[in-house]
Write a protein that holds these residues in place. Structure first.
Motif: not given
Length: 432
Positions: A381, A414, A418
């Motif tokens: 990430v 992201a 995540a």
């Protein structure tokens, strides 16, 4: 002359490390000194951002070592102070030799032709992901330069390159992230990481395709078309590594196997053309490609020095009794993961957060696997969204895209990835 000498020192460091793995009496500091001397020679050529990060990492590491010795009278193994991440750097140098297979220059793009639309974008992501899992950052240029034949790269193409290669950090044993994690958590179970990391990487690819299809018109966006031939080398390399790991040299780590195996395969593939041809190619590689790795080598070595200093200082100041978490479970792992990702968005390479975290933990075998997963997920990430990650710096330098713009374009991706990684942490913690 300076670049030639630096390239020779990097090659020397790799050869010395291979001799160590073969059981010959070569001390690890000899390997480390060769790499550090090369970094010193190449220091003026580093980008300003790389110099700044490396200087801070090394400066803080040395300061902490001195503080541990002078303030707490700790016994510091000064002869080994430069050894941090030497194994990883040797592996990275070894992996670079795979570029000598198959093409005269060693950097020609792999086979494949451009197609457009969602299929082409999916091919770009999958191509850079699978080839990058073996060849690391060089794949960005191999595929990116091929796509640029059709015009300057568009944002969807850049994002596909960025996300495809960063997702390889989740599972590839050849990737720099895995080398670092295997060094910091030697008891991690790779099979467990693969069982979680590979599906998460596939989810990242699906997420990327859906996101890019929604935000951009891909009908005229040129992509990369995979061919069976382009997949042959990654498959062969993976099979060879597993053969050595489980059969021929089970006492060696995957990092160590990759360090000698990939240069060996590269040499064997060139020997049919004669020793002189092979030596010429190795010489050109040492003088041209290896000095170009100065950014990666300096960052990993300086981060290793920081880890040495931080772990020594914490151990001296607390009598080796203090650790960040009394128990490293899902909540602690999630907090650590989010902290590393946040630091990457702020401009720090994930290796810094991962190294600092490792120095403040004392983990048992199964907890090392949990640490390894959050470290790899944070790397995947963080390198996609971090403006100063090696991936984004490479895209900036080669194709002129702003690092800040890449960060903005990747924030949504992201965040979703995540979230999936956090779910993976919960599953893994329950599994363990």
């Amino acid at each position: 002359m300076r670049h030639r000498l630096a390239g020779g020192l990097i090659l020397t460091g790799l050869v010395l490390q291979i001799l160590r793995l073969a059981g010959l009496p070569v001390m690890l500091p000899a390997v480390s000194v060769a790499f550090w001397l090369a970094v010193a020679l190449l220091w003026p050529d580093l980008k300003r951002s790389n110099r700044r990060q490396a200087s801070v990492l090394a400066g803080v590491g040395v300061t902490l070592l001195l503080a541990a010795a002078l303030r707490y009278d700790a016994e510091i193994a000064w002869v080994h102070m430069l050894d941090g991440n030497t194994y990883v750097v040797a592996m990275l140098v070894g992996v670079s030799f795979i570029g000598l297979i198959g093409t005269r220059q060693g950097h020609a793009p792999p086979p494949g032709s451009a197609v457009t639309g969602r299929r082409g974008t999916a091919g770009t992501w999958l191509g850079v992901h699978l080839l990058g899992a073996i060849l690391n950052l060089s794949t960005i240029f191999m595929i990116g330069d091929r796509l640029r034949r059709h015009g300057e790269l568009s944002m969807p193409q850049l994002l596909a390159l960025n996300r495809g290669i960063s997702a390889a950090a989740l599972w590839s044993p050849f990737f720099a992230s895995m080398g670092v994690v295997m060094t910091l958590a030697p008891q991690m179970e790779y099979a467990t990481i693969l069982a979680l990391g590979l599906p998460l990487a596939l989810a990242a690819g699906t997420l990327s395709l859906l996101d890019l299809s929604r935000r951009f018109d891909l009908d005229r966006v040129a992509g990369y078309s995979l061919s069976p031939r382009s997949l042959l080398m990654p498959v062969i390399m993976a099979v060879l590594v597993m053969l050595f790991h489980f059969g021929l040299t089970p006492w060696l780590s995957i990092v160590s196997i990759i360090t000698f195996l990939l240069p060996g395969v590269a040499l064997v593939s060139n020997l049919p053309r004669g020793p002189r041809w092979t030596l010429t190619r190795v010489r050109n590689h040492a003088l041209e490609r290896l000095p170009a790795m100065r950014g990666e080598i300096s960052l990993f070595l300086c981060a290793g020095l920081l880890t040495q200093g931080l772990s020594s200082f914490i151990g001296a100041a607390t009598g080796n009794d203090w650790q960040l978490f009394a128990h490293f479970g899902a909540p602690q792992a999630i907090a650590s993961f989010l902290g590393i990702v946040a630091s990457a968005v702020a401009g720090l390479h994930p290796i810094i957060g991962v190294s600092v975290l490792a120095s403040m933990l004392d983990l048992s075998g199964e907890r090392q696997t949990l640490f390894a997963f959050i470290a790899l997920a944070a790397w995947a990430v963080g390198t996609s969204v971090g403006p100063l990650s090696g991936i984004n710096l490479s895209l900036q330098g080669r194709y002129g895209i702003s690092g800040t713009r890449m960060t903005r374009q990747n924030l949504g991706y992201a965040a979703v990835l995540a979230t999936l990684a956090v779910a993976g942490v919960v599953v893994l913690d329950a599994w363990l």
